[in-house]
Design a protein around this motif. Structure first.
Motif, PDB file in Angstrom:
ATOM      1  N   ILE A 145       0.845  -1.188   0.000  1.00 42.49           N
ATOM      2  CA  ILE A 145       0.000   0.000   0.000  1.00 42.49           C
ATOM      3  C   ILE A 145       0.882   1.240   0.000  1.00 42.49           C
ATOM      4  N   MET A 146       0.607   2.174  -0.909  1.00 42.28           N
ATOM      5  CA  MET A 146       1.204   3.495  -0.778  1.00 42.28           C
ATOM      6  C   MET A 146       0.194   4.368  -0.065  1.00 42.28           C
ATOM      7  N   GLY A 147       0.541   4.827   1.125  1.00 43.06           N
ATOM      8  CA  GLY A 147      -0.398   5.666   1.857  1.00 43.06           C
ATOM      9  C   GLY A 147       0.044   5.904   3.284  1.00 43.06           C
ATOM     10  N   GLY A 148      -0.499   6.948   3.852  1.00 45.52           N
ATOM     11  CA  GLY A 148      -0.260   7.236   5.253  1.00 45.52           C
ATOM     12  C   GLY A 148       0.973   8.091   5.493  1.00 45.52           C
ATOM     13  N   ALA A 149       1.100   8.506   6.740  1.00 44.80           N
ATOM     14  CA  ALA A 149       2.266   9.249   7.219  1.00 44.80           C
ATOM     15  C   ALA A 149       2.357   8.986   8.714  1.00 44.80           C
ATOM     16  N   PHE A 150       3.515   8.535   9.167  1.00 41.12           N
ATOM     17  CA  PHE A 150       3.667   8.125  10.561  1.00 41.12           C
ATOM     18  C   PHE A 150       4.751   8.968  11.233  1.00 41.12           C
ATOM     19  N   LEU A 192       4.613   8.462   3.622  1.00 35.57           N
ATOM     20  CA  LEU A 192       5.313   9.661   3.161  1.00 35.57           C
ATOM     21  C   LEU A 192       6.726   9.793   3.696  1.00 35.57           C
ATOM     22  N   GLU A 193       6.975   9.301   4.907  1.00 35.57           N
ATOM     23  CA  GLU A 193       8.314   9.482   5.466  1.00 35.57           C
ATOM     24  C   GLU A 193       9.388   8.756   4.647  1.00 35.57           C
ATOM     25  N   THR A 194       8.976   7.763   3.849  1.00 33.03           N
ATOM     26  CA  THR A 194       9.931   7.128   2.932  1.00 33.03           C
ATOM     27  C   THR A 194       9.714   7.573   1.494  1.00 33.03           C
ATOM     28  N   THR A 195       8.456   7.702   1.045  1.00 37.81           N
ATOM     29  CA  THR A 195       8.230   8.017  -0.371  1.00 37.81           C
ATOM     30  C   THR A 195       8.669   9.431  -0.740  1.00 37.81           C
ATOM     31  N   GLU A 196       8.655  10.356   0.221  1.00 41.17           N
ATOM     32  CA  GLU A 196       9.106  11.709  -0.099  1.00 41.17           C
ATOM     33  C   GLU A 196      10.630  11.812  -0.191  1.00 41.17           C
ATOM     34  N   ARG A 197      11.319  10.732   0.093  1.00 36.98           N
ATOM     35  CA  ARG A 197      12.760  10.686  -0.150  1.00 36.98           C
ATOM     36  C   ARG A 197      13.064  10.371  -1.614  1.00 36.98           C
ATOM     37  N   ILE A 198      12.043   9.924  -2.357  1.00 32.04           N
ATOM     38  CA  ILE A 198      12.243   9.541  -3.756  1.00 32.04           C
ATOM     39  C   ILE A 198      12.015  10.783  -4.612  1.00 32.04           C
ATOM     40  N   GLU A 199      13.038  11.609  -4.734  1.00 27.08           N
ATOM     41  CA  GLU A 199      12.949  12.921  -5.375  1.00 27.08           C
ATOM     42  C   GLU A 199      13.521  12.850  -6.794  1.00 27.08           C
ATOM     43  N   LEU A 291     -10.567  17.962  12.629  1.00 27.12           N
ATOM     44  CA  LEU A 291      -9.210  18.499  12.697  1.00 27.12           C
ATOM     45  C   LEU A 291      -8.180  17.525  12.137  1.00 27.12           C
ATOM     46  N   THR A 292      -8.359  16.230  12.396  1.00 23.86           N
ATOM     47  CA  THR A 292      -7.319  15.253  12.047  1.00 23.86           C
ATOM     48  C   THR A 292      -7.828  14.110  11.173  1.00 23.86           C
ATOM     49  N   ILE A 293      -8.970  14.245  10.525  1.00 24.34           N
ATOM     50  CA  ILE A 293      -9.499  13.167   9.702  1.00 24.34           C
ATOM     51  C   ILE A 293      -8.472  12.734   8.657  1.00 24.34           C
ATOM     52  N   GLY A 294      -8.329  11.428   8.507  1.00 23.63           N
ATOM     53  CA  GLY A 294      -7.373  10.869   7.562  1.00 23.63           C
ATOM     54  C   GLY A 294      -6.002  10.616   8.146  1.00 23.63           C
ATOM     55  N   GLN A 295      -5.786  10.994   9.399  1.00 27.82           N
ATOM     56  CA  GLN A 295      -4.479  10.743  10.011  1.00 27.82           C
ATOM     57  C   GLN A 295      -4.296   9.254  10.259  1.00 27.82           C
ATOM     58  N   THR A 296      -3.123   8.743   9.925  1.00 30.08           N
ATOM     59  CA  THR A 296      -2.776   7.359  10.223  1.00 30.08           C
ATOM     60  C   THR A 296      -1.923   7.335  11.484  1.00 30.08           C
ATOM     61  N   VAL A 297      -2.316   6.474  12.419  1.00 33.62           N
ATOM     62  CA  VAL A 297      -1.624   6.369  13.701  1.00 33.62           C
ATOM     63  C   VAL A 297      -1.087   4.952  13.835  1.00 33.62           C
ATOM     64  N   ALA A 298       0.194   4.846  14.168  1.00 36.88           N
ATOM     65  CA  ALA A 298       0.821   3.532  14.300  1.00 36.88           C
ATOM     66  C   ALA A 298       1.238   3.288  15.749  1.00 36.88           C
TER      67      ALA A 298
END
Length: 337
Positions: A145-150, A192-199, A291-298
């Motif tokens: 899955i591509m998705g989320g931000a932790f 995002l913490e890994t996919t945003e490294r793919i610049e 305020l936080t809808i869509g937030q992924t929590v791990a």
């Protein structure tokens, strides 16, 4: 592999990579609304398949709206048609008459333990497939899955990543369905913490053109916005025009003249060509708070006293990603450009 996508620019690059990768057999491409509407997504996928001489692969549409919230698309990020400045001929093939759920269930049931799912858009279609067949996670070989931000900023709200924010209820259902399953069946989550490294930079596009024997393809931040490629290689021109739009978007948002190729990275994880580090976690998704809808929590430490339901990617090698991208897409452009 089965790919479910909301084909915008980075989804398109991921699809071209999959088409260029030896040993990858695509069962079908299923389409969800997200970056653009689901029918435009399907048209994009059909056109990209024809560009690369893969016409005839099944392209199916599922839900055209999220499970509970109104659909929001993002043409400002991906262009009116989802492919930036790239304009492909109208596809000659038609969309499948089958619904996405039927496509997923038939593939998984006919090839138990053999199909890897890759989802690069909102999780709407997969949530519907799980409702129809709760055993789907055990029938698949695996899921990426591509998705989320932790513990990382969102790209849609301060805390939410785009795919999850489009349909948070679907994401919540999907992660809940995997809770307590065997570790090897848990979805691998590229956030995002890994996919945003793919610049991706202009140099990467030029390298693809050079490797394809298509001459230089030098995108410059000094050129006027909307400049189009004149490259005679159709694959190179498509990539260049799509990624130029994406780079302009990132620059407008203060990130530089680059393009985050989130979905390309997830596709490489799904093929196994990109080695990654992972950590087990229990993931849940906020669906109630304005305020936080869509937030992924791990929960990594087990504070919730619940079983893990995801393997979150924690590290990657961007240089290796782009070396592989240039090699694969150069070959694709050389063969079909």
């Amino acid at each position: 592999m089965l790919v479910d996508t909301d084909t915008g620019i980075d989804d398109a690059v991921a699809l071209l990579y999959l088409l260029a990768t030896p040993g990858v057999s695509l069962e079908a491409i299923t389409c969800t609304a997200g970056n653009v509407g689901a029918r435009q997504v399907a048209a994009n996928n059909l056109a990209l398949l024809e560009l690369c001489a893969h016409a005839g692969l099944e392209v199916a549409i599922g839900s055209e709206v999220p499970l509970e919230v109104p659909l929001v698309t993002t043409e400002e990020t991906h262009g009116d048609q989802g492919l930036g400045y790239a304009v492909l001929p109208p596809p000659r093939c038609s969309v499948s008459t089958r619904h996405v759920v039927d496509v997923w269930l038939e593939a998984a049931r006919c090839h138990p333990g053999q199909v890897t799912g890759l989802i690069t858009g909102p999780l709407t279609n997969f949530a519907l497939a799980l409702r129809a067949e709760p055993e789907l996670p055990m029938l698949l070989k695996g899921l990426v899955i591509m998705g989320g931000a932790f513990n990382y900023p969102g790209n849609t709200t301060p805390v939410a990543e785009w795919n999850t924010h489009v349909d948070p209820h679907a994401a919540k259902e999907v992660f809940a369905a995997y809770e307590g399953l065997p570790q090897e069946k848990l979805p691998v989550v590229c956030a995002l913490e890994t996919t945003e490294r793919i610049e991706c930079t202009p140099e990467h596009i030029d390298a693809i053109a050079a490797g394809a024997g298509a001459g230089p393809e030098r995108l410059s931040p000094d050129e006027a916005e909307g400049t189009r490629s004149t490259n005679r290689n159709a694959v190179v021109a498509c990539l260049s025009d799509a990624l130029r739009f994406y780079m302009e978007f990132h620059r407008q948002h203060g990130q530089g003249y680059i393009a985050h190729l989130h979905d390309l990275f997830a596709a490489m994880v799904a093929t196994g060509e990109c080695g990654v580090a992972e950590r087990l976690a229990t993931v849940d998704v906020e669906t109630q708070s304005p305020l936080t809808i869509g937030q992924t929590v791990a929960d990594v430490a087990g504070m919730w006293k619940r079983e893990p339901n995801a393997r979150i990617v924690t590290g990657t090698d961007p240089e290796a990603v782009f070396e592989l991208m240039v090699r694969r897409l150069s070959q694709l452009a050389r063969m079909h450009g």
